[in-house]
Design an enzyme around this catalytic site. Structure first.
Site, PDB file in Angstrom:
ATOM      1  N   ASP A 215       6.957  22.169  26.443  1.00 25.00           N
ATOM      2  CA  ASP A 215       8.182  21.461  26.803  1.00 25.00           C
ATOM      3  C   ASP A 215       9.016  22.401  27.658  1.00 25.00           C
ATOM      4  O   ASP A 215       8.555  23.491  28.020  1.00 25.00           O
ATOM      5  CB  ASP A 215       8.954  21.010  25.555  1.00 25.00           C
ATOM      6  CG  ASP A 215       9.702  19.703  25.769  1.00 25.00           C
ATOM      7  OD1 ASP A 215      10.597  19.683  26.632  1.00 25.00           O
ATOM      8  OD2 ASP A 215       9.395  18.709  25.097  1.00 25.00           O
ATOM      9  N   HIS A 290       9.656  17.613  31.460  1.00 24.02           N
ATOM     10  CA  HIS A 290       9.664  18.578  30.348  1.00 24.02           C
ATOM     11  C   HIS A 290       8.720  19.740  30.656  1.00 24.02           C
ATOM     12  O   HIS A 290       7.937  20.167  29.806  1.00 24.02           O
ATOM     13  CB  HIS A 290       9.267  17.883  29.040  1.00 24.02           C
ATOM     14  CG  HIS A 290      10.297  16.935  28.521  1.00 24.02           C
ATOM     15  ND1 HIS A 290      11.484  17.338  27.955  1.00 24.02           N
ATOM     16  CD2 HIS A 290      10.338  15.576  28.512  1.00 24.02           C
ATOM     17  CE1 HIS A 290      12.205  16.285  27.610  1.00 24.02           C
ATOM     18  NE2 HIS A 290      11.536  15.201  27.943  1.00 24.02           N
ATOM     19  N   GLU A 355      10.862  10.617  30.009  1.00 29.38           N
ATOM     20  CA  GLU A 355      12.137  11.143  30.512  1.00 29.38           C
ATOM     21  C   GLU A 355      11.999  11.900  31.831  1.00 29.38           C
ATOM     22  O   GLU A 355      12.592  12.966  32.022  1.00 29.38           O
ATOM     23  CB  GLU A 355      12.795  12.034  29.447  1.00 29.38           C
ATOM     24  CG  GLU A 355      13.118  11.262  28.177  1.00 29.38           C
ATOM     25  CD  GLU A 355      13.741  12.115  27.097  1.00 29.38           C
ATOM     26  OE1 GLU A 355      14.560  11.590  26.326  1.00 29.38           O
ATOM     27  OE2 GLU A 355      13.393  13.304  26.999  1.00 29.38           O
ATOM     28  N   PHE A 447      12.488  12.072  12.386  1.00 25.96           N
ATOM     29  CA  PHE A 447      12.867  12.819  11.199  1.00 25.96           C
ATOM     30  C   PHE A 447      13.755  14.028  11.511  1.00 25.96           C
ATOM     31  O   PHE A 447      14.090  14.800  10.611  1.00 25.96           O
ATOM     32  CB  PHE A 447      11.623  13.254  10.432  1.00 25.96           C
ATOM     33  CG  PHE A 447      10.813  12.099   9.893  1.00 25.96           C
ATOM     34  CD1 PHE A 447      11.314  10.807   9.896  1.00 25.96           C
ATOM     35  CD2 PHE A 447       9.540  12.294   9.387  1.00 25.96           C
ATOM     36  CE1 PHE A 447      10.576   9.742   9.407  1.00 25.96           C
ATOM     37  CE2 PHE A 447       8.788  11.236   8.893  1.00 25.96           C
ATOM     38  CZ  PHE A 447       9.308   9.958   8.899  1.00 25.96           C
ATOM     39  N   ASP A 448      14.136  14.186  12.788  1.00 28.82           N
ATOM     40  CA  ASP A 448      15.159  15.182  13.116  1.00 28.82           C
ATOM     41  C   ASP A 448      16.562  14.596  12.951  1.00 28.82           C
ATOM     42  O   ASP A 448      17.551  15.315  13.069  1.00 28.82           O
ATOM     43  CB  ASP A 448      14.970  15.726  14.532  1.00 28.82           C
ATOM     44  CG  ASP A 448      14.892  14.630  15.591  1.00 28.82           C
ATOM     45  OD1 ASP A 448      14.421  13.521  15.270  1.00 28.82           O
ATOM     46  OD2 ASP A 448      15.278  14.887  16.743  1.00 28.82           O
TER      47      ASP A 448
END
Length: 790
Positions: A215, A290, A355, A447-448
């Protein structure tokens, strides 16, 4: 030397085993309740129990390496818990009548893929798997039938025995894809934690680990042909003392010391470790966006030529991406993917695809020349060209491509599988096109996000997804036909690590929500039951304690849900908690509840204004207060038509959220506000009949640090037929936007006593963050609450 506590626990276990053995021999005991997660398809309790002791044999079909591996893993867990030490032996005789624990793979059997049959009798335990994975999952169920102490780490204790209740279980998964993701780019995690993460995945019968290896913030995989990826791309300056969104870039002369990467030997070790636990690892190499860490080492693959440094924190928007007009970019990527393919035997290779800001492509002569040469319409089709070219290469290597749902833009690659994260829309579109889909929407699978009260939880990226919300998820969208639904492979939980710096924190964010998703993807929909699941989680928490897993115990906030009762024209309120066994007390007058307040026992009907406060009564004290203002008005429970959609990320409960009577609070993360990203709010409320309307108001929230702004204006109008609207009144927002505080504002309009049936409210969004904002030019949020009609 063992401690007094361990000695006491060991005595309890031994006494329990002896007692159960006595009852088993006397034939007078019934099977005690079992706690298995995920919940099996069929369970038939028996009578009595089987005792594992020093004389128990572990048996498998001679020459079957998969069965031998599973038997040895079981034996290893027994030994870790203090014994007994059992040896796995291969046999070639009629195994069903041999006393012991028998592991058998029945390759030609009616047992479904990854399924198993587990039979525990007084004389033996037989696990039959339809394949190696099924046998392994049968072994995991067997471990859950044992006392939780089987997961403790103890010194070997001679004469240690374990009792397993007699039972027959037939089980198989609902979905073939049951996955968890881990981002190791934003923060690097050691190999040992990755292996522990895989153990957790496997123990709940999940079968896929999505390893996010690259990333903007770091490249984490050794690529021998391009050593600068390890020398430069794997490291950034240490800004861990600063908030993620406030970290300045690397200065000239400053050394990059934070990061790391996995060597190819380490990756092979992890892949082999996962293979023995029937977990497939899908590597992700992000492209075309990214990729700033990559470009820091090899800027020639960008549109501008750089220079770049590896960002130590937030990098947004992703304008610096790989150049799609440069053939050397594709040569580089093919070289990288060739080495990746050599390390990972998975069917899928994940290429990201999300993105990708097209700003540089619009300015790049090479990219524009590519668009012209290939006869492409625009930069979206250029991204499709990029993705299809990479897919063609992967197919030539006998692999399949998977990517985030942005790979749909400009036309989907012919054989691509879509990972739907921006809600369910991408998954629906792909399934209707005949493409396989993995569902991982931000509404339930990120889950963040916070999982309990943000005021007391570790810092998170935002959002609010509780254990119960994860458990409520249904992977197959209701819009799909039965035939289209076949393309939904399953679901995946994602753990992005911008705000997660340590293994302990990663565990805390993943567990127990991973466990809820495991049951969602394994257990038949008809067998799911939240109350039953939460009860079984109490046993699971004991296991996790013994495994020394750092987990969240869930929110102690009381959840308030509503439904409209048309017969009584009242709202019924339901209170629920993730903490069973504690009374819920409440008040309706705004006073804090006390131990002597009313105890909730069932839905409460309200047809008047109320200020609800509710909390859990624990140890004589009321904690975890939830408070909501309820206003009763003419639009309660009425049908709302949306002319512009709200975001999947902030639904506030769906289409009735704006007319449920509940007012949002300043803590928007609790999910009480409906969010519109980059677009206006425009709704029409059908009151059901002609009636006088005098006042309409609507409430908005502003929190500019979270990219949430008040509307520029709000327009109110009325109609008798829903087509021609009159009494149009526009109110401009005069409050400042350049403030740090979270603010709530009500816009209202008074009308002459006008008989109408339809009420329209339109709020004009700011659209994008203003020039002074850190997110300048990016879509911003509009957060709306109750539309009240009087």
């Amino acid at each position: 030397m063992i401690t007094e506590n361990v000695s006491y626990m060991l005595k309890k276990i031994i006494l329990s085993v002896l007692f159960l053995s006595f009852l088993c021999l006397s034939g007078k005991t019934e099977n005690p309740a079992v706690s298995i997660i995920p919940k099996p398809v069929k369970v038939k309790p028996g009578t009595g129990s089987f005792l594992i002791n020093d004389h128990t044999r572990l048996l498998f079909a001679a020459g079957d390496e998969q069965a031998m591996n599973t038997a040895r893993l079981f034996a290893g867990q027994l030994q870790l818990a203090g014994g007994p030490v059992l040896t796995a032996l291969g046999v070639s005789t009629d195994y069903k009548n041999i006393p012991g624990i028998i592991f058998i793979i029945k390759k030609e059997s009616p047992i479904p893929a990854e399924g198993y049959v587990l039979s525990v009798t007084k004389s033996n335990i037989l696990i039959e798997g339809g394949d190696g994975a099924g046998l392994f999952y049968g072994m995991q169920t067997l471990l859950q039938l044992l006392p939780p102490e089987i997961f403790a780490s103890k010194a070997l204790q001679p004469g240690n025995n374990w009792s397993i209740p007699c039972i027959t279980i037939r089980d198989h998964p609902r979905f073939p894809y049951r996955g968890m993701h881990l981002d190791v780019s934003r923060h690097f995690f050691p190999k040992e934690f990755v292996m522990k993460y895989i153990d957790l995945i496997a123990s709940f019968k999940m079968n896929t680990f999505h390893w996010h290896l690259t990333d903007d913030n770091g490249w984490r995989i050794e690529i021998r042909k391009y050593p600068k990826l390890m020398q430069t791309s794997a490291w950034h300056v240490d800004r861990e003392n600063l908030p993620w969104n406030e970290r300045p870039p690397q200065k000239e002369g400053e050394r990059a010391t934070y990061g790391g990467y996995y060597t190819q030997d380490e990756i092979r070790e992890v892949v082999e470790y996962a293979k023995k636990r029937y977990v497939t690892i899908i590597p992700e190499i992000e492209m075309p966006a990214h990729a700033v860490a990559l470009l820091a080492a090899y800027p020639q693959f960008s549109c501008t030529g750089g220079p770049f440094t590896v960002p130590p924190g937030s990098y947004w928007p992703n304008t610096d991406i790989l150049c799609a007009g440069n053939d050397s970019t594709f040569t580089f990527l093919e070289d990288v993917l060739t080495e990746v393919i050599g390390l990972f035997p998975s069917k899928y290779i994940h290429i990201g695809g999300d993105e990708a800001d097209k700003t540089r492509w619009k300015e790049c002569p090479k990219c524009q020349a590519r668009i012209k040469a290939e006869g492409l319409k625009d930069e979206k089709e250029l991204q499709s060209y990029f993705v299809k070219r990479i897919e063609k290469f992967l197919i030539s290597k006998n692999r399949k491509m998977i990517g985030w749902d942005e790979i749909l833009e400009g036309g989907l690659a012919p054989e691509a599988t879509v990972m739907s994260w921006r809600g369910v829309e991408g998954g629906i579109a792909a399934a209707r096109m005949g493409h396989d889909v993995v569902m991982t929407p931000g509404t339930h699978c990120y889950f963040d996000y916070y999982q309990a009260n943000p005021k007391t939880e570790p810092k998170a990226i935002g959002g609010y997804i509780t254990l119960k919300k994860v458990y409520s998820y249904e992977p197959i969208p209701g819009e799909l036909t039965k035939e289209e639904a076949k393309y939904i492979l399953g679901a995946q939980g994602n753990l992005w690590t911008e705000f997660i710096a340590t293994p302990e924190h990663a565990e805390y964010m993943a567990i127990p929500r991973m466990i809820a998703l495991a049951e969602v993807t394994w257990t038949p929909k008809s067998l799911k039951n939240w109350i039953d699941f939460r009860k079984r989680m109490d046993t699971e928490f004991r296991r996790l304690d013994l495994l020394k897993v750092n987990y969240c115990k869930g929110t102690d906030k009381v959840e308030i849900t509503t439904c409209f009762d048309k017969s009584t024209r009242s709202i019924k309120y339901m209170f629920e908690s993730e903490q069973p066994g504690y009374p819920i007390v409440y008040t309706l007058d705004g006073n804090d509840p006390t131990p002597s307040s009313s105890v909730y026992s069932g839905p409460i009907a309200i047809n008047r204004n109320a200020y609800i406060k509710t909390g859990l009564l624990q140890d004589g004290k009321v904690g975890g207060l939830t408070e909501r203002t309820y206003i009763f008005h003419k639009a309660i429970g009425k049908k709302v038509r949306y002319l512009e959609p709200y975001s999947y990320r902030y639904t506030a409960g769906g289409d009735e959220a704006l007319v449920d009577g509940l007012r949002g609070t300043a803590d928007f993360r609790q999910g009480n506000w409906q969010g519109f990203l980059g677009n206006n709010m425009d709704v029409i409320i059908d009151l059901g009949s002609i009636q006088p309307v005098r006042t309409v108001f609507v409430t908005f929230l502003q929190s500019t640090k979270s990219w949430i702004f008040f509307p520029d204006s709000v327009t109110f109008s009325l109609s008798a037929n829903g087509k021609k609207f009159h009494s149009i009144n526009e109110q401009l927002n005069t409050d400042p936007k350049k403030i740090d505080e979270t603010v709530i504002k009500q816009f209202s309009q008074t009308f002459p006593d006008t008989p109408v049936r339809y009420v329209r409210v339109r709020a004009k969004s700011t659209g994008v963050c203003p020039p002074w904002h850190e997110g300048k030019g990016e879509p911003c949020w509009l957060f709306a609450d109750e539309i009240a009609v009087f």
